[in-house]
Design a protein around this motif. Structure first.
Motif, PDB file in Angstrom:
ATOM      1  N   PRO A  85       1.061  -1.135  -0.117  1.00 27.93           N
ATOM      2  CA  PRO A  85       0.567   0.243   0.391  1.00 27.93           C
ATOM      3  C   PRO A  85       0.693   0.827  -0.257  1.00 27.93           C
ATOM      4  CG  PRO A  85       0.099  -1.649   2.035  1.00 27.93           C
ATOM      5  CD  PRO A  85       0.156  -2.008   1.396  1.00 27.93           C
ATOM      6  N   TRP A  86       0.476   1.773  -0.337  1.00 25.01           N
ATOM      7  CA  TRP A  86       1.264   3.463  -0.697  1.00 25.01           C
ATOM      8  C   TRP A  86       0.766   4.080   0.587  1.00 25.01           C
ATOM      9  CZ3 TRP A  86      -0.864   8.177   0.225  1.00 25.01           C
ATOM     10  CH2 TRP A  86      -2.673   7.783  -0.214  1.00 25.01           C
ATOM     11  N   LYS A  87       2.165   4.940   0.874  1.00 24.78           N
ATOM     12  CA  LYS A  87       1.953   5.647   2.215  1.00 24.78           C
ATOM     13  C   LYS A  87       2.503   7.478   1.107  1.00 24.78           C
ATOM     14  CE  LYS A  87       3.708   1.963   4.967  1.00 24.78           C
ATOM     15  NZ  LYS A  87       4.674   1.531   5.723  1.00 24.78           N
ATOM     16  N   PRO A  88       1.229   8.196   1.788  1.00 27.35           N
ATOM     17  CA  PRO A  88       1.686   9.534   1.767  1.00 27.35           C
ATOM     18  C   PRO A  88       3.611  10.302   2.650  1.00 27.35           C
ATOM     19  CG  PRO A  88      -0.265   9.852   2.653  1.00 27.35           C
ATOM     20  CD  PRO A  88       0.770   8.215   2.611  1.00 27.35           C
ATOM     21  N   ILE A  89       3.498  10.587   1.822  1.00 26.80           N
ATOM     22  CA  ILE A  89       5.214  11.326   2.554  1.00 26.80           C
ATOM     23  C   ILE A  89       4.657  13.305   2.842  1.00 26.80           C
ATOM     24  CG2 ILE A  89       7.178  12.442   1.768  1.00 26.80           C
ATOM     25  CD1 ILE A  89       7.299  10.446  -0.977  1.00 26.80           C
ATOM     26  N   LEU A  90       4.757  13.400   3.909  1.00 25.63           N
ATOM     27  CA  LEU A  90       4.631  14.223   4.360  1.00 25.63           C
ATOM     28  C   LEU A  90       5.658  15.071   4.618  1.00 25.63           C
ATOM     29  CD1 LEU A  90       2.991  16.231   6.386  1.00 25.63           C
ATOM     30  CD2 LEU A  90       4.757  15.046   8.667  1.00 25.63           C
ATOM     31  N   ILE A  91       5.544  16.265   3.678  1.00 25.26           N
ATOM     32  CA  ILE A  91       6.017  17.938   3.233  1.00 25.26           C
ATOM     33  C   ILE A  91       6.132  18.540   4.688  1.00 25.26           C
ATOM     34  CG2 ILE A  91       6.217  17.126   1.412  1.00 25.26           C
ATOM     35  CD1 ILE A  91       4.277  18.823   0.424  1.00 25.26           C
ATOM     36  N   GLY A  92       5.211  18.608   5.376  1.00 22.72           N
ATOM     37  CA  GLY A  92       5.124  19.881   5.769  1.00 22.72           C
ATOM     38  C   GLY A  92       3.751  19.869   6.418  1.00 22.72           C
ATOM     39  N   PRO A  93       3.764  20.907   7.530  1.00 23.59           N
ATOM     40  CA  PRO A  93       2.009  20.923   8.306  1.00 23.59           C
ATOM     41  C   PRO A  93       1.182  20.220   7.739  1.00 23.59           C
ATOM     42  CG  PRO A  93       3.586  22.579   9.658  1.00 23.59           C
ATOM     43  CD  PRO A  93       4.459  21.804   8.193  1.00 23.59           C
ATOM     44  N   GLY A  94      -0.068  19.085   7.838  1.00 16.06           N
ATOM     45  CA  GLY A  94      -0.657  19.391   7.475  1.00 16.06           C
ATOM     46  C   GLY A  94      -0.407  18.969   5.559  1.00 16.06           C
ATOM     47  N   ALA A  95       0.400  18.435   4.587  1.00 18.05           N
ATOM     48  CA  ALA A  95       0.572  18.745   4.014  1.00 18.05           C
ATOM     49  C   ALA A  95       1.246  17.180   3.213  1.00 18.05           C
ATOM     50  CB  ALA A  95       1.482  20.063   3.390  1.00 18.05           C
ATOM     51  N   TYR A  96       0.827  17.162   2.675  1.00 19.96           N
ATOM     52  CA  TYR A  96       1.566  15.588   1.849  1.00 19.96           C
ATOM     53  C   TYR A  96       1.813  15.665   0.213  1.00 19.96           C
ATOM     54  CZ  TYR A  96      -0.085  13.843   6.470  1.00 19.96           C
ATOM     55  OH  TYR A  96      -0.083  13.325   7.771  1.00 19.96           O
ATOM     56  N   ARG A  97       2.335  14.336   0.054  1.00 16.05           N
ATOM     57  CA  ARG A  97       2.301  14.020  -1.033  1.00 16.05           C
ATOM     58  C   ARG A  97       2.592  13.239  -1.590  1.00 16.05           C
ATOM     59  NH1 ARG A  97       7.720  13.081  -3.722  1.00 16.05           N
ATOM     60  NH2 ARG A  97       9.225  13.891  -1.717  1.00 16.05           N
ATOM     61  N   LEU A  98       1.518  12.693  -2.331  1.00  9.60           N
ATOM     62  CA  LEU A  98       1.783  10.956  -3.036  1.00  9.60           C
ATOM     63  C   LEU A  98       3.182  10.759  -3.459  1.00  9.60           C
ATOM     64  CD1 LEU A  98      -1.828  11.550  -4.297  1.00  9.60           C
ATOM     65  CD2 LEU A  98      -1.195  10.830  -1.754  1.00  9.60           C
ATOM     66  N   PRO A  99       3.519   9.907  -3.106  1.00  9.96           N
ATOM     67  CA  PRO A  99       4.560   8.939  -4.034  1.00  9.96           C
ATOM     68  C   PRO A  99       4.377   8.322  -5.411  1.00  9.96           C
ATOM     69  CG  PRO A  99       3.554   6.791  -2.202  1.00  9.96           C
ATOM     70  CD  PRO A  99       2.748   8.594  -2.268  1.00  9.96           C
ATOM     71  N   SER A 100       5.257   9.252  -6.392  1.00  7.50           N
ATOM     72  CA  SER A 100       4.779   8.209  -7.944  1.00  7.50           C
ATOM     73  C   SER A 100       5.566   7.003  -8.102  1.00  7.50           C
ATOM     74  CB  SER A 100       5.383   9.334  -8.441  1.00  7.50           C
ATOM     75  OG  SER A 100       7.403   8.704  -8.458  1.00  7.50           O
TER      76      SER A 100
END
Length: 77
Positions: free
Chosen positions: A62-77
């Motif tokens: 399963p994919w896991k979002p990457i935390l890039i800042g408070p409350g901001a996530y990036r989806l893995p490619s």
């Protein structure tokens, strides 16, 4: 179109294609699919990233979002 594919769904060759698949934004035809494949793509919103996450899920990764800042996530490619 169905005959040119040998009567096979473009995703699941064992299934009989009965639906012409198209891009909803442009109306451009992509190919012929069986009911289940056409429905699955539509239910995922024609979103390749959603399909990639579904594939990862089915493969047990399963994919896991990457935390890039408070409350901001990036989806893995």
């Amino acid at each position: 179109m169905i005959a040119s594919r040998g009567g096979l769904c473009r995703i699941r060759p064992a299934a009989r294609p009965i639906h012409v698949d198209h891009r909803h934004g442009t109306g451009r035809v992509r190919g012929v699919l069986c009911f289940n494949c056409n429905s699955a793509i539509g239910k995922l919103g024609d979103d390749p990233d959603a399909l990639r996450r579904a594939i990862s899920y089915l493969e047990g990764q399963p994919w896991k979002p990457i935390l890039i800042g408070p409350g901001a996530y990036r989806l893995p490619s």
